[in-house]
Write a protein that holds these residues in place. Sequence first.
Motif, PDB file in Angstrom:
ATOM      1  N   ASN A 108      -6.548  -2.301 -13.866  1.00  0.00           N
ATOM      2  CA  ASN A 108      -6.146  -3.163 -14.294  1.00  0.00           C
ATOM      3  C   ASN A 108      -5.953  -4.449 -13.716  1.00  0.00           C
ATOM      4  OD1 ASN A 108      -4.204  -5.294 -14.919  1.00  0.00           O
ATOM      5  ND2 ASN A 108      -3.058  -3.909 -16.525  1.00  0.00           N
ATOM      6  N   LYS A 109      -7.383  -4.967 -14.239  1.00  0.00           N
ATOM      7  CA  LYS A 109      -6.889  -6.234 -13.158  1.00  0.00           C
ATOM      8  C   LYS A 109      -5.536  -7.061 -12.211  1.00  0.00           C
ATOM      9  CE  LYS A 109     -11.516  -8.145 -15.718  1.00  0.00           C
ATOM     10  NZ  LYS A 109     -12.354  -8.831 -16.484  1.00  0.00           N
ATOM     11  N   ALA A 110      -4.846  -6.972 -13.342  1.00  0.00           N
ATOM     12  CA  ALA A 110      -3.474  -7.676 -12.136  1.00  0.00           C
ATOM     13  C   ALA A 110      -3.463  -6.579 -11.047  1.00  0.00           C
ATOM     14  CB  ALA A 110      -2.437  -7.830 -12.984  1.00  0.00           C
ATOM     15  N   TYR A 111      -3.995  -5.810 -10.583  1.00  0.00           N
ATOM     16  CA  TYR A 111      -2.754  -5.344  -9.113  1.00  0.00           C
ATOM     17  C   TYR A 111      -4.780  -5.386  -8.369  1.00  0.00           C
ATOM     18  CZ  TYR A 111       1.036  -3.757 -12.368  1.00  0.00           C
ATOM     19  OH  TYR A 111       1.903  -3.108 -12.972  1.00  0.00           O
TER      20      TYR A 111
ATOM     21  N   ARG B  92      -3.390   1.111 -12.527  1.00  0.00           N
ATOM     22  CA  ARG B  92      -2.963   0.256 -11.768  1.00  0.00           C
ATOM     23  C   ARG B  92      -4.375  -0.231 -10.987  1.00  0.00           C
ATOM     24  NH1 ARG B  92       2.667  -1.204  -8.652  1.00  0.00           N
ATOM     25  NH2 ARG B  92       4.084  -0.721 -10.840  1.00  0.00           N
TER      26      ARG B  92
END
Length: 187
Positions: free
Chosen positions: A98-101, A95
């Motif tokens: 990952n750029k979403a987190y 996570r």
Amino acid sequence: MKTKKLLICMLVAALLFNTNYINAFAAETNTTENSINKDTSVANASTVKAKVTVKSKKKSYTSAQLKYLACLIQAEAGNQSYTGKLAVANVVLNRVKNKAYPSSIKGVIYDRKWSVQFTVAYNGRLSKELKKFSHYSTKAQKLSVKAAKEALEGNNNIGSYKHFTVYSKYLARKHANHKKIGAHIFF
């Protein structure tokens, strides 16, 4: 000829160690024990002794990162195997990458963007582990620290999975691409 010898040594080392942690190889060819005759053929080169130096990977994490990750592992998977603990650590690190987190371990642990992933961060269990961290002495606690260190140094046993929860047949059917480790399912 020296290039061939070095390449052979590198190949042998890679096959022997089968790891991503080999950062450098050094073959000593000038000592009598490790010397290679100029007319040694490639066919019998595998029987030649060569000294291989493996440089250890430098610590690339802070003590705070280690503490938060180890305590999360202990709170979430304290009763699981080392493999399960390592997988939990890698969910957090996957996570972070990952750029979403959030881009930090602590940020990921306390993230509430998509609900709460790590319940222990909000039910008090993680806080208790953080207070006890400097006194970790049980086998389970030591394994949690070891798993955190290994994961932070690049040991990944679950690939790019970013989620885990208690295993159920329903979730196994729902997530065809999953991995079951102990009581958890990773997807």
